[in-house]
Scaffold this active site. Structure first.
Site, PDB file in Angstrom:
ATOM      1  CD  GLU A 133      -2.935   1.122  -4.384  1.00  0.00           C
ATOM      2  OE1 GLU A 133      -2.949   0.329  -3.425  1.00  0.00           O
ATOM      3  OE2 GLU A 133      -3.946   1.401  -5.065  1.00  0.00           O
ATOM      4  CB  SER A 172      -5.567   0.814  -1.362  1.00  0.00           C
ATOM      5  OG  SER A 172      -4.677  -0.262  -1.530  1.00  0.00           O
ATOM      6  CB  CYS A 211     -10.000  -4.515  14.066  1.00  0.00           C
ATOM      7  SG  CYS A 211      -9.580  -4.026  12.401  1.00  0.00           S
ATOM      8  CE  LYS A 241     -10.989  -8.298   7.655  1.00  0.00           C
ATOM      9  NZ  LYS A 241     -10.183  -7.845   6.525  1.00  0.00           N
ATOM     10  CB  CYS A 298      -7.537  -3.207   5.962  1.00  0.00           C
ATOM     11  SG  CYS A 298      -6.164  -2.191   5.553  1.00  0.00           S
ATOM     12  CD  GLU A 333      -3.310   0.389   1.962  1.00  0.00           C
ATOM     13  OE1 GLU A 333      -4.187  -0.374   1.518  1.00  0.00           O
ATOM     14  OE2 GLU A 333      -3.299   0.786   3.136  1.00  0.00           O
ATOM     15  CD  GLU A 348     -14.458  -9.530  -5.697  1.00  0.00           C
ATOM     16  OE1 GLU A 348     -15.389 -10.240  -6.139  1.00  0.00           O
ATOM     17  OE2 GLU A 348     -14.631  -8.561  -4.949  1.00  0.00           O
ATOM     18  CD  GLU A 351     -11.790  -8.947   3.116  1.00  0.00           C
ATOM     19  OE1 GLU A 351     -11.485  -9.464   4.205  1.00  0.00           O
ATOM     20  OE2 GLU A 351     -11.267  -7.898   2.698  1.00  0.00           O
TER      21      GLU A 351
END
Ligand SMILES: Cc1cc2nc3c(=O)[nH]c(=O)nc-3n(C[C@H](O)[C@H](O)[C@H](O)COP(=O)(O)O)c2cc1C
Ligand code: SF4
Ligand code: FES
Lengths: 596, 155, 392
Positions: free
Chosen positions: A287, A330, A526, A369, A310, A284, A377, A372
Site C-alpha cells: 500500500e 492505511s 502493545c 480490540k 493496527c 501495508e 464493518e 474493534e
C-alpha cells in the site's frame, strides 16, 4: 549543571540528595517504601489521596511525601505513631466511600487499596458507610471498558492518564465537596464519548473502578459447545506479559507454556496473530509503495504520510480528533481482524468447516480490540471476523480457573496453518516494531536486498522516546521501482496518543516531513497495552520490550514476506497483495466521529 | 438556538480562546438564560478547543454557573448561621408559599427560581437574599412579599 | 500578652488623600516601602496572617518582568462582610495598595478577584478603575487592574485555588511549595493580598509604621476590621485594635447573655463563656488556643441557641464548599456531618464523638489546604465545650 545537594535526616539516617528530589524518592533511595495511591510514576503529581504523609520535625501538619521536595535540615519520620495513625484514618475514610465487596471484585488480590487496608489492619466499621445514601451506576455501555463508580477512590489517576498520556480527556472530575466524582461529559455513557477504549485508565486505576468488559464466560461456553470449532489467536505482546499474571517476573517469555495451556483448556486450534501480522506487513508495504507511485509518478493527490492502522485506540482517536485526515490511514485491517477474516474463509475451506460454526477468540494486550471486533464493518466474509476478545489479564484468570499449574507446563508449538510467523511479526508488540517489520519487507521489495542494518535490527526506530524518526536512502533500486531511486524514505514512530496528536498537528498544518508513520495508542506500544497485567510501569515495559526483541532474534524467519504460510495463502487464495480478494477481506474504511 | 450559538461565538471571540478565559466566558453565556445547557457547554468547549469533559468539570464546580434550567429571576436565600438565627427559614417558607414552589423549583410562569446559598456577606443585616445580583437585607415575611409583588408589577 | 480594653479606631474608612499618599510613596525607593511594611509588622488580614512586607519582598526578589498583583475579594467565610464594605466605600484605597505592591514588585497587571455575590459592586468598581488608571498615567506607573468575577466557591478564597480558577480550571488548591510569590498566576510571581491588607498597606504609608505600631499588641500590631453578627445589639463592621480579650469584646458587643463567641467564622474557634477572659484576638500563639487569629468574623451566640445547630450549619457549609480533591476533607466533612447527626438521633453512641474528634485531628494534620485543616477548629471547639448539646 552541578546539582546542589540537600542534607536531611530520614528515620534517623543522615542523607544528602539532589535538590528537587521528592521525599518519596528520597525515602525509596533509602529502601523505605512509603505507601501511595494517587501517585503514579507515569503521571504528574496530584497529592490528593494523602496516604503518603510523613512527619517532619517542627512542622504543623504532616506533608505528603509524593509532593514535598527535600529541604535542608529536614528531619523526617516515615513511620512514626502519628504517621501510622493518620494513614490508618485516611484509609478508613477511603474505605467508607468505597464499595468493599472485595470477594466479588475482579481486581481482588490486585488492588492497591485492598493491599494497604490489609497492611494497616483497617476495621471496616469505624466510620459511617457513605455509599448507602448515594446511587451508583455501573456503566457497561462500552464494548471495552466497565466503569463502577462505587469503587472509585477519586485519586484521579484515570483523569490524568486520559489527559496526559492520551490527550483524550474522556474523563474528568465534576462537582465538588461530597458530590465530587469522576465521570464523562454530562455523564454520557462511555460508549458515546471520545473514549478510544485504550484501557490505559484501567491500567492506572488502583482499584476495580475501571476494568475491561469481561467475556470469559462466553469463551468457556463456546469451548464447551461441541458444535463449535473454537480458534484462539494470541497477539505478540501477550506472550511476554502473561507470565506476570501467573507468578513470573516481568520480562518472562512464556510462549510455549501459553500454547500448551490454551490447548489443555480445550481450544480446537491454537494459532498466532503473528501470522496475520506478517500478512498485514505485506499488504501495508505494498500500500505504501502504491501510494508513493501514485504520488510521485502519476502526480495524484494522494494522502501522505501513510499511517499504520493496527492500533484500534489510535483509529478511534483519529476518527474523533482529526476526522478530516482519515485518508492518511492505511486501509489495512489490523492483524486481529485479518486473522479473523482469513479464518472464516480460507481456513474454513481448508478445514471443511462451515464458517458459522467457527468461533474466533483472540487474546489481546488491549481493551480496544474488544471494540474493534464489534465494529459494524468488520464482517466482510459475511460473518464477524472476530467473536470474542479477551485481555492478557482475562487469560491469566482463565488459566487460574482451569486449575492448570502453569509454571510446570511443558512448551508446545502453535498449530498450523496460521500458526507460523516471522520475527518481524513478533516485534509488532512494541513501539517501532511495525515500522521495522515494514521496512524489512519494503526495502527488500524495492531493492531486492536486505535492509542495510546489522542483524536486520533497525535500531534507529527502536527505543522508548515518544516520537522517533529515521531516514533510509533508496539506491540501486529494482527497475520496477525506478521512480524511487535516490529517494530518502522518511519515517516516524509515535506511541501514546499525546505523541500521536503532536504528529497529527504537523500533518494538519502541512508540515509533516514523513512518508510513513507508525502510531501505537499505548505507551511503548502493545506491551504497555490497556489489557496487560497491572502494574505496568516504565521498568516493566522495558523488560517486556527486551523479551520481545529476544523472541524476534530467536526466530528462524525474520521477514514477513518470507513467512511460508503467508506465501502459500497468496498462492492458494488471495492472489496478490492489494488484489481483489485482499481488498474485500483485509481492508476496511473509517468513520468520522464527534468529540463528546 | 441560532441566536444562542452566535452569542457563544461572540463571547469566545471577545474574551479569547485561551483557557484562562473560560470562567468569564461561562459566566457571560450563562447570563443569557440564567443557566447553561448541555449544548451550551459543548459549544463553548468546541469554540475554545477545550475537552468537553473538562469544560463540564469546571462549570459544575462553581455554584453560580447553573447547569439546570432556571427561571428569569433567581432568588438565593442565605442559609448560613447568622441569617438562619435571624429567621431565614421564615423567609424561605414565605417565598415557597407566595411562589407556590419548593426549594430548587421554578414558578410555572418561569418568572422565579428559589434556591439557597451559603453566606452572601450581609450577616449583620440578616436575613438576606440575592435576587439575581441584587442584595436584599433585613428581610421580614412582609418585606419579601412586597419585593416579589414589585417584581411582578414592574417587570 | 498585654491586656487592653476594646479600643475603637477610625483609620480605614476615614477620608484621606489617596492620591497624595501614592504621590509620596512612589517617590520612595522600593526597599524603603518594604522596610516600612516590615517595621509596621502588618500581617495579612485575610486570615492566614503572613507578614505583608515579607510577601512583597519575596515577589520583588523574583526575576522577570511578568508579575501579578491580585486583590483577594472572594470574601466567603461565614460571618465576614468587611471586604464588601471596603470595596463599596473606599475602593481607591484598595487600588492604591495594589499600586504600591505593583511598584514594589515590578508587576504591571493586577486583578480584583471579586466574589460572585458582590456583582452589584461591578459598576462602581469599574468607574473607580477609570479614575485609578488615570492616576497611574499621571504617576507614569505602568500598571492596570482588571476585575475577575468568581463563580461562587468559598474555596477560591484560598490563594492557589483562586489562581487555578483564574486560569480556567476547577478551583482546587495546589501543592505548596511552590508558593504564588514564586509560581503563581500563569506560572509567574504573584502577590495575593486580602482587600483589607491592601488598605492597611496604604494606611502604613499614610501614618507611618511607628504610628501604626502604637496600636495593637506585640506580634499583632495595628487595628483590624471586625465583622460582628449574631446575638448582638451592635451588629456591623467595627475597626478595633488587635489584642483585645474576648471578655472585653463581649462586654462591648454582647447582649448580656452571651454563651459563646465564634472567632474566625466556620473555620475559626468557638470560645465558651468560661474562657472569655483567657482568650485574646490576635496572631500570637494561635495554636495554643489562647489567642486566635482571624479574618475578622465574630459571631455571638446567646443561651437561646443550640450549639448543635450551629455546628451542623458549619458542617453542611464545609461539606458543600470543600473542593473535594483530597481524602481527609472530602470524606472527613461528610463523616463529621453524618456522625453528629447519628449521635444526635441516637444511631451512634455518644462515645462516637471521640472517634470524630480523632478524625478531625487527622483532618487537621493531613488535609491539603487550610479548608480541610481548619474544619477541626470549629468542630473540636464546639464538641469539646458543648458535648451535652451534641447528644441531647
Ligand atoms: C479555605 C480558605 C478560604 C480563604 N478565603 C479567603 C478570602 O475569602 N479572602 C482572603 O483574603 N483570603 C482568604 N484566604 C486566605 C488566602 O489563602 C490568602 O492567605 C490571603 O488571601 C492572603 O492575603 P493576606 O496575606 O493579605 O491576608 C482563604 C484561605 C483558605 C484556606
Ligand atoms: S482540604 Fe478540602 S478544600 Fe482543601 S484541597 Fe483538600 S478537599 Fe480541597
Ligand atoms: S500518593 Fe501522595 S498524596 Fe496520594
Amino acid at each position: 549543571m552541578s546539582e546542589k545537594m540537600i542534607n536531611l535526616v530520614i528515620d534517623g539516617k543522615k542523607i544528602a540528595i539532589a535538590e528537587g528530589t521528592l521525599l518519596l524518592e528520597a525515602a525509596k533511595s533509602e529502601n523505605v517504601k512509603i505507601p501511595t495511591l494517587c501517585y503514579h510514576e507515569d503521571l504528574c503529581v496530584a497529592g490528593n489521596c494523602r496516604i503518603c504523609v510523613v512527619e517532619v520535625e517542627g512542622w504543623r501538619t504532616l506533608p505528603v511525601a509524593c509532593a514535598t521536595p527535600v529541604m535542608e535540615g529536614m528531619v523526617v519520620y516515615t513511620n512514626s505513631p502519628l504517621v501510622r495513625r493518620a494513614r490508618r484514618d485516611v484509609l478508613a475514610m477511603l474505605i467508607s466511600e468505597h464499595s468493599t465487596q472485595c470477594t466479588t471484585c475482579y481486581r481482588s488480590t490486585n488492588c492497591e487499596l485492598q493491599d494497604l487496608a490489609a497492611e494497616y489492619n483497617i476495621d471496616n466499621e469505624i466510620y459511617i458507610n457513605l455509599l448507602k445514601d448515594k446511587v451508583f451506576t455501573i456503566d457497561r455501555s462500552s464494548w471495552s471498558i466497565e466503569k463502577d463508580e462505587s469503587k472509585c477512590i477519586r485519586c484521579q489517576r484515570c483523569v490524568r492518564t486520559c489527559a496526559e498520556l492520551q490527550k483524550v480527556n474522556a474523563l474528568d472530575v465534576i462537582h465538588r465537596g461530597a458530590q465530587m466524582r469522576v465521570t464523562t461529559f454530562f455523564d454520557t455513557e462511555m460508549s458515546d464519548v471520545v473514549c478510544t477504549n485504550c484501557g490505559q485508565c484501567i491500567n492506572h486505576c488502583p482499584t476495580g473502578a475501571l476494568t475491561e468488559r469481561r467475556y470469559i464466560d462466553g469463551i468457556w461456553d463456546a469451548i464447551g459447545d461441541p458444535t463449535k470449532h473454537v480458534i484462539v489467536q494470541t497477539a505478540p505482546a501477550v506472550r511476554v506479559a502473561l507470565g506476570e499474571m501467573l507468578g513470573y517476573e516481568p520480562g518472562a517469555r512464556v510462549t510455549g507454556q501459553m500454547v500448551t495451556a490454551l490447548k489443555r483448556m480445550g481450544f480446537d486450534s491454537v494459532l498466532d496473530t503473528d501470522f496475520s501480522a506478517d500478512l498485514t506487513i505485506v499488504e501495508e508495504a505494498y500500500e505504501l509503495l502504491q501510494r508513493l507511485k501514485r504520488k510521485l509518478v502519476n502526480n495524484e493527490d494522494i494522502a501522505l504520510p501513510l499511517m499504520t492502522s493496527c492500533s484500534p485506540a489510535w483509529i478511534k482517536f483519529i476518527e474523533h480528533m482529526y476526522p478530516d485526515y482519515l485518508d492518511h490511514l492505511s486501509s489495512c485491517k489490523s492483524p486481529q481482524q485479518m486473522f479473523g477474516a482469513i479464518a472464516k474463509t480460507y481456513y474454513a475451506k481448508k478445514r471443511k468447516l462451515d464458517p458459522k460454526d467457527i468461533v474466533n477468540v483472540s487474546i489481546m494486550p488491549c481493551s480496544a480490540k474488544k471494540f474493534e471486533a464489534n465494529r459494524m464493518e468488520m464482517k466482510d466474509s459475511g460473518y464477524p471476523d472476530i467473536d470474542l476478545v479477551c485481555t492478557t489479564r482475562e487469560l491469566g484468570h482463565m488459566i487460574r480457573q482451569s486449575g492448570i499449574n502453569f509454571k510446570e507446563l511443558p512448551d508446545s508449538e502453535y498449530d498450523n496453518f496460521m500458526g507460523e510467523s516471522s520475527g518481524a511479526a513478533v516485534i509488532f508488540g512494541v513501539t517501532g516494531g511495525v515500522m521495522e517489520a515494514a521496512l524489512r519487507t519494503a526495502y527488500e521489495v524495492i531493492t531486492g536486498r536486505e535492509v542495510p542494518f546489522e542483524g536486520l535490527n533497525i535500531t534507529s526506530v527502536r527505543g522508548m522516546e515518544g516520537i522517533r524518526d529515521a531516514k533510509i536512502k533508496l539506491e540501486n533500486v529494482l527497475p520496477e521501482w525506478s521512480f524511487l531511486e535516490g529517494v530518502e524514505l522518511a519515517v516516524a514512530v509515535a506511541h501514546g496518543l499525546t505523541n500521536a496528536a503532536q504528529i497529527m498537528d504537523d500533518v494538519v498544518i502541512g508540515e509533516s516531513p514523513y512518508h510513513f508513520i507508525e502510531i501505537m495508542g499505548c505507551p511503548s506500544g502493545c506491551i504497555g497495552g490497556g489489557g496487560q497485567p497491572i502494574p505496568t510501569n516504565d521498568e516493566i515495559r522495558k523488560k517486556r520490550a527486551e523479551a520481545i526483541y529476544t523472541e524476534d532474534e530467536k526466530k528462524k524467519i525474520r521477514k514477513s514476506h518470507e513467512n511460508p504460510e503467508v506465501i502459500k495463502l497468496y498462492k492458494e487464495f488471495l492472489g496478490a497483495p492489494l488484489g481483489e480478494l485482499s481488498h474485500k477481506l483485509l481492508h476496511t474504511k473509517y468513520t468520522r466521529r464527534e468529540r463528546v | 438556538m441560532q441566536k444562542r450559538e452566535s452569542a457563544i461565538k461572540a463571547a469566545v471571540q471577545k474574551h479569547g480562546k485561551e483557557r484562562k478565559n473560560l470562567l468569564p466566558i461561562l459566566q457571560e453565556v450563562k447570563q443569557i438564560k440564567n443557566y447553561l445547557s448541555r449544548s451550551d457547554v459543548a459549544e463553548i468547549g468546541v469554540e475554545m478547543g477545550l475537552a468537553l469533559a473538562h469544560v463540564y468539570g469546571v462549570a459544575s464546580f462553581y455554584h453560580f454557573i447553573d447547569l439546570e434550567e432556571r427561571g428569569q429571576n433567581i432568588i438565593w436565600v442565605c442559609k448560613t448561621i447568622s441569617c438562619s438565627m435571624k429567621g431565614s427559614n421564615d423567609i424561605v417558607m414565605t417565598l415557597k408559599e407566595r411562589l407556590k414552589i419548593k426549594l430548587g423549583e421554578t414558578t410555572s410562569d418561569g418568572k422565579f427560581s428559589l434556591l439557597e446559598t451559603n453566606c452572601i456577606g450581609w450577616c449583620h443585616k440578616g436575613p438576606a437574599m440575592l435576587i439575581n445580583d441584587e442584595p436584599y437585607t433585613d428581610l421580614t415575611p412582609e418585606k419579601v412579599i412586597q419585593i416579589i409583588d414589585d417584581y411582578y408589577t414592574n417587570n | 500578652m498585654a491586656k487592653k480594653k476594646v479600643k475603637r479606631v477610625d483609620l480605614i474608612f476615614k477620608g484621606c488623600d489617596c492620591n497624595k499618599v501614592l504621590t509620596d510613596a512612589l517617590k520612595m525607593p522600593k526597599e524603603e516601602i518594604i522596610q516600612m511594611l516590615l517595621d509596621s509588622e502588618l500581617k495579612g488580614r485575610g486570615g492566614a496572617g503572613f507578614p505583608t512586607g515579607l510577601k512583597w519582598k519575596m515577589a520583588a526578589a523574583e526575576k522577570g518582568n511578568r508579575k501579578y498583583i491580585i486583590c483577594n475579594a472572594d470574601e466567603g467565610e461565614p460571618g465576614t462582610f468587611k471586604d464588601r464594605e471596603i470595596l463599596d466605600q473606599i475602593p481607591l484605597k484598595v487600588l492604591g495598595g495594589m499600586a504600591l505592591a505593583a511598584y514594589v514588585t515590578g508587576a504591571r497587571e493586577g486583578f480584583i478577584y471579586l466574589r460572585h455575590e458582590y456583582r452589584f459592586l461591578i459598576p462602581k468598581l469599574e468607574k473607580t478603575l477609570e479614575t485609578f488608571h488615570q492616576w497611574m498615567e499621571d504617576f507614569e506607573l505602568d500598571f492596570t487592574v482588571k476585575l475577575f468575577i468568581g463563580g461562587g466557591a468559598y474555596i477560591c478564597g484560598e490563594e492557589t485555588a483562586l489562581i487555578e480558577s483564574m486560569e480556567g480550571k476547577r478551583g482546587e488548591p495546589r501543592n505548596k511549595p511552590p508558593y504564588p510569590t514564586h509560581d503563581g498566576y500563569l506560572g509567574k510571581p504573584t502577590v495575593v493580598n486580602n482587600v483589607e491588607t491592601l488598605v492597611y498597606s496604604m494606611m502604613v504609608m499614610h501614618i507611618g509604621s511607628g504610628e501604626f505600631k502604637t496600636m495593637g499588641v506585640k506580634g499583632s500590631s495595628g487595628s483590624k476590621l471586625f465583622s460582628i453578627s449574631g446575638d448582638t445589639p451592635k451588629a456591623g463592621i467595627h475597626e478595633l485594635e488587635l489584642g483585645m480579650s474576648l471578655d472585653d469584646f463581649v462586654k462591648e458587643f454582647g447582649d448580656g447573655n452571651t454563651k459563646s463567641v465564634q472567632v474566625g467564622g466556620a473555620s475559626g474557634f468557638c470560645v465558651p463563656r468560661n474562657r472569655f477572659k483567657e482568650v485574646h484576638v490576635g496572631y500570637e500563639d494561635g495554636l495554643k488556643g489562647y489567642s486566635i487569629p482571624t479574618g475578622g468574623s465574630m459571631m455571638l451566640f446567646n443561651s437561646s441557641r443550640s450549639m448543635y445547630n450551629v455546628l451542623h450549619n458549619y458542617l453542611v457549609f464545609f461539606e458543600e464548599e470543600s473542593c473535594g480533591q483530597c481524602t481527609p476533607c472530602r470524606v472527613g466533612c461528610q463523616q463529621l456531618l453524618k456522625g453528629v447527626e447519628a449521635v444526635k438521633y441516637g444511631e451512634k453512641s455518644h462515645k462516637y464523638l471521640d472517634d470524630l474528634l480523632h478524625l478531625a485531628a487527622t483532618m487537621k494534620l493531613t488535609a491539603k489546604c487550610g479548608l480541610g485543616q481548619s474544619v477541626a477548629n470549629s468542630f473540636s471547639s464546639i464538641v469539646e465545650n458543648f458535648r451535652e448539646e451534641m447528644i441531647y
